[in-house]
Scaffold this motif. Structure first.
Motif, PDB file in Angstrom:
ATOM      1  N   PRO A   1      67.643  49.099 114.745  1.00 11.88           N
ATOM      2  CA  PRO A   1      66.512  49.659 113.992  1.00 11.88           C
ATOM      3  C   PRO A   1      66.864  50.934 113.233  1.00 11.88           C
ATOM      4  O   PRO A   1      66.510  51.079 112.058  1.00 11.88           O
ATOM      5  N   TRP A   2      67.577  51.829 113.887  1.00 10.49           N
ATOM      6  CA  TRP A   2      67.882  53.112 113.253  1.00 10.49           C
ATOM      7  C   TRP A   2      68.839  52.956 112.080  1.00 10.49           C
ATOM      8  O   TRP A   2      68.653  53.586 111.027  1.00 10.49           O
ATOM      9  N   SER A   3      69.848  52.132 112.232  1.00  8.80           N
ATOM     10  CA  SER A   3      70.785  51.958 111.121  1.00  8.80           C
ATOM     11  C   SER A   3      70.136  51.197 109.961  1.00  8.80           C
ATOM     12  O   SER A   3      70.427  51.478 108.798  1.00  8.80           O
ATOM     13  N   SER A   4      69.240  50.273 110.271  1.00  8.07           N
ATOM     14  CA  SER A   4      68.547  49.538 109.208  1.00  8.07           C
ATOM     15  C   SER A   4      67.598  50.456 108.438  1.00  8.07           C
ATOM     16  O   SER A   4      67.540  50.403 107.197  1.00  8.07           O
ATOM     17  N   ILE A   5      66.868  51.295 109.139  1.00  3.63           N
ATOM     18  CA  ILE A   5      65.965  52.245 108.467  1.00  3.63           C
ATOM     19  C   ILE A   5      66.757  53.239 107.629  1.00  3.63           C
ATOM     20  O   ILE A   5      66.394  53.537 106.479  1.00  3.63           O
ATOM     21  N   ALA A   6      67.861  53.751 108.169  1.00  2.00           N
ATOM     22  CA  ALA A   6      68.667  54.725 107.428  1.00  2.00           C
ATOM     23  C   ALA A   6      69.301  54.098 106.183  1.00  2.00           C
ATOM     24  O   ALA A   6      69.274  54.690 105.099  1.00  2.00           O
ATOM     25  N   THR A   7      69.834  52.894 106.327  1.00  3.40           N
ATOM     26  CA  THR A   7      70.434  52.219 105.176  1.00  3.40           C
ATOM     27  C   THR A   7      69.378  51.906 104.118  1.00  3.40           C
ATOM     28  O   THR A   7      69.614  52.077 102.913  1.00  3.40           O
ATOM     29  N   GLY A   8      68.203  51.450 104.553  1.00  3.80           N
ATOM     30  CA  GLY A   8      67.121  51.182 103.616  1.00  3.80           C
ATOM     31  C   GLY A   8      66.682  52.423 102.872  1.00  3.80           C
ATOM     32  O   GLY A   8      66.402  52.378 101.668  1.00  3.80           O
ATOM     33  N   ALA A   9      66.611  53.556 103.576  1.00  9.03           N
ATOM     34  CA  ALA A   9      66.213  54.810 102.926  1.00  9.03           C
ATOM     35  C   ALA A   9      67.235  55.241 101.882  1.00  9.03           C
ATOM     36  O   ALA A   9      66.869  55.680 100.783  1.00  9.03           O
ATOM     37  N   VAL A  10      68.511  55.087 102.198  1.00 10.92           N
ATOM     38  CA  VAL A  10      69.560  55.447 101.236  1.00 10.92           C
ATOM     39  C   VAL A  10      69.496  54.533 100.011  1.00 10.92           C
ATOM     40  O   VAL A  10      69.623  54.994  98.868  1.00 10.92           O
ATOM     41  N   VAL A  11      69.256  53.244 100.214  1.00 12.55           N
ATOM     42  CA  VAL A  11      69.179  52.306  99.096  1.00 12.55           C
ATOM     43  C   VAL A  11      67.953  52.598  98.231  1.00 12.55           C
ATOM     44  O   VAL A  11      68.020  52.545  96.998  1.00 12.55           O
ATOM     45  N   VAL A  12      66.821  52.945  98.847  1.00 10.14           N
ATOM     46  CA  VAL A  12      65.618  53.286  98.070  1.00 10.14           C
ATOM     47  C   VAL A  12      65.859  54.555  97.262  1.00 10.14           C
ATOM     48  O   VAL A  12      65.492  54.635  96.083  1.00 10.14           O
ATOM     49  N   LEU A  13      66.480  55.563  97.873  1.00 12.89           N
ATOM     50  CA  LEU A  13      66.788  56.791  97.128  1.00 12.89           C
ATOM     51  C   LEU A  13      67.758  56.512  95.988  1.00 12.89           C
ATOM     52  O   LEU A  13      67.635  57.082  94.895  1.00 12.89           O
ATOM     53  N   TYR A  14      68.708  55.633  96.209  1.00 11.50           N
ATOM     54  CA  TYR A  14      69.638  55.242  95.144  1.00 11.50           C
ATOM     55  C   TYR A  14      68.886  54.548  94.008  1.00 11.50           C
ATOM     56  O   TYR A  14      69.148  54.804  92.832  1.00 11.50           O
ATOM     57  N   ALA A  15      67.939  53.687  94.366  1.00 12.99           N
ATOM     58  CA  ALA A  15      67.179  52.974  93.336  1.00 12.99           C
ATOM     59  C   ALA A  15      66.321  53.931  92.526  1.00 12.99           C
ATOM     60  O   ALA A  15      66.099  53.707  91.333  1.00 12.99           O
ATOM     61  N   MET A  16      65.824  54.986  93.141  1.00 16.90           N
ATOM     62  CA  MET A  16      65.006  55.956  92.404  1.00 16.90           C
ATOM     63  C   MET A  16      65.833  56.741  91.391  1.00 16.90           C
ATOM     64  O   MET A  16      65.323  57.136  90.346  1.00 16.90           O
ATOM     65  N   THR A  17      67.104  56.970  91.668  1.00 18.96           N
ATOM     66  CA  THR A  17      67.945  57.739  90.748  1.00 18.96           C
ATOM     67  C   THR A  17      68.711  56.852  89.775  1.00 18.96           C
ATOM     68  O   THR A  17      69.386  57.353  88.894  1.00 18.96           O
TER      69      THR A  17
END
Length: 90
Positions: free
Chosen positions: A66-82
């Motif tokens: 769960p923790w690695s999936s949430i962290a990876t998802g957050a990084v990918v969302v931040l990447y998509a925003m930039t």
């Protein structure tokens, strides 16, 4: 188009991580056979048809999923925003 793709992937990773955090285990069952199966019995009376039991598969996610999936998802969302700003379209 790439921005929406990465946003969708990141969001799904976050949702998957939250779901894995909320459950202890998940049980998947195969479909039951369509027709009953006759059990071969050599006694003088006829046995009723017996349904085969469906095979069950139990999945227990490890604590780090769960923790690695949430962290990876957050990084990918931040990447998509930039993404548009980095390609000069923002």
């Amino acid at each position: 188009m790439w921005r929406s793709f990465f946003l969708a992937v990141g969001t799904m990773l976050i949702i998957l991580g939250v779901e894995c955090m909320l459950i202890d285990s998940a049980t998947f069952a195969a479909e039951a056979p369509a027709a009953p199966v006759q059990v071969k019995n050599e006694s003088w009376f006829e046995t009723p048809p017996v349904m085969q039991s469906a095979r069950k598969r139990v999945v227990k996610p490890p604590e780090w999923i769960p923790w690695s999936s949430i962290a990876t998802g957050a990084v990918v969302v931040l990447y998509a925003m930039t993404l548009p700003a980095r390609w000069g379209k923002g």
